[in-house]
Design a protein around this motif. Structure first.
Motif, PDB file in Angstrom:
ATOM      1  N   THR A 197       6.807  11.344   4.494  1.00  0.00           N
ATOM      2  CA  THR A 197       7.357  10.602   3.363  1.00  0.00           C
ATOM      3  C   THR A 197       6.881   9.150   3.402  1.00  0.00           C
ATOM      4  O   THR A 197       6.505   8.575   2.372  1.00  0.00           O
ATOM      5  N   ALA A 198       6.876   8.569   4.593  1.00  0.00           N
ATOM      6  CA  ALA A 198       6.413   7.189   4.740  1.00  0.00           C
ATOM      7  C   ALA A 198       4.960   7.042   4.298  1.00  0.00           C
ATOM      8  O   ALA A 198       4.598   6.069   3.628  1.00  0.00           O
ATOM      9  N   HIS A 199       4.121   8.010   4.653  1.00  0.00           N
ATOM     10  CA  HIS A 199       2.717   7.964   4.219  1.00  0.00           C
ATOM     11  C   HIS A 199       2.612   8.158   2.705  1.00  0.00           C
ATOM     12  O   HIS A 199       1.787   7.514   2.045  1.00  0.00           O
ATOM     13  N   GLU A 200       3.464   9.026   2.171  1.00  0.00           N
ATOM     14  CA  GLU A 200       3.448   9.297   0.730  1.00  0.00           C
ATOM     15  C   GLU A 200       3.761   8.045  -0.079  1.00  0.00           C
ATOM     16  O   GLU A 200       3.208   7.856  -1.170  1.00  0.00           O
ATOM     17  N   VAL A 201       4.624   7.190   0.449  1.00  0.00           N
ATOM     18  CA  VAL A 201       5.062   6.007  -0.304  1.00  0.00           C
ATOM     19  C   VAL A 201       4.404   4.725   0.211  1.00  0.00           C
ATOM     20  O   VAL A 201       4.850   3.619  -0.121  1.00  0.00           O
ATOM     21  N   SER A 202       3.365   4.874   0.998  1.00  0.00           N
ATOM     22  CA  SER A 202       2.660   3.699   1.501  1.00  0.00           C
ATOM     23  C   SER A 202       2.193   2.824   0.336  1.00  0.00           C
ATOM     24  O   SER A 202       1.667   3.313  -0.661  1.00  0.00           O
ATOM     25  N   GLY A 203       2.423   1.522   0.452  1.00  0.00           N
ATOM     26  CA  GLY A 203       2.031   0.600  -0.610  1.00  0.00           C
ATOM     27  C   GLY A 203       3.090   0.389  -1.662  1.00  0.00           C
ATOM     28  O   GLY A 203       2.885  -0.373  -2.610  1.00  0.00           O
TER      29      GLY A 203
END
Length: 225
Positions: free
Chosen positions: A159-165
């Motif tokens: 999830t953290a990678h999905e919402v990076s930025g």
């Protein structure tokens, strides 16, 4: 403007502590309970009966939430279960049960509410892991539980990678033994002072949600154990 938090697993020891903490801090609390539950949650603003292990039920609730409340500050993913059993003692059905309670209950909520958070470019997911998922040697006696909680920790990272930025955050809270009446009953000879209280976990969750500089953190709440 209301600050909204959805809390799953609201009737559990951790759930009631989280509801109490966020309510005291001025949040509007939307509590989810399992269908058929007759437990009263006086501190919650609204209560919905939703089977969070059912993807369609969660998607239907997400649509209703978006119409009724709009923006969402936080989702506390607290539904879970525990089961003993070594590798040789664990059946496929027991694995499925733990995966459903611990993993799919979180996965369905993230999948359903991530689009709205992306649109608003804000929000926070609070996941609950478990120490045996991080320290494999301590999980051999509860394999299905440890595996399912490991998936929860992985989901938080994905999830953290999905919402990076974006301004969306994903935090994991990893307790050791939580000080609950049920755990005290099952381990009457233990030193309860070394355990982690649900109130302490709720405090950590509130701190994480309200500290924007913290992004995608893993909080190890091991107490004195």
């Amino acid at each position: 403007m209301d600050r909204n938090i959805i809390v799953t697993g609201s009737t559990g020891n951790l759930g009631t502590a989280v509801i109490a903490k966020f309510k005291r801090e001025g949040y509007q609390v939307i509590a989810l309970v399992e269908p058929g539950s007759d437990v009263e949650l006086e501190e919650a603003d609204d209560v919905y009966q939703v089977d969070v292990t059912d993807e369609k039920a969660v998607l239907a609730f997400a649509k209703e939430y978006n119409l009724q409340y709009g923006e969402l500050d936080c989702v506390a993913l607290l539904v879970g279960g525990f089961a003993m059993g070594s590798l040789e003692e664990t059946s496929q059905s027991e694995l499925s049960n733990m995966f459903s309670l611990n993993f799919f209950s979180a996965f369905n909520m993230v999948k359903a509410f991530l689009p709205a958070m992306k649109k608003a470019n804000r929000g926070c997911f609070l996941f609950v892991g478990a120490r045996p998922a991080l320290e494999k040697a301590s999980g051999t006696h509860a394999l299905a539980y440890a595996l399912s909680k490991g998936l929860v920790i992985d989901l938080a990272e994905f999830t953290a990678h999905e919402v990076s930025g974006t301004q969306i955050r994903s935090h994991v809270f990893v307790p050791s033994i939580i000080d609950t009446p049920q755990n005290r009953e099952s381990m009457p000879d233990a030193d309860f002072t070394q355990w982690v209280s649900p109130a302490d976990i709720a405090e950590a969750m509130h701190y994480a949600v309200n500290t924007g500089a913290l992004r995608n953190m893993t909080f190890k709440l091991y107490g004195g154990v």
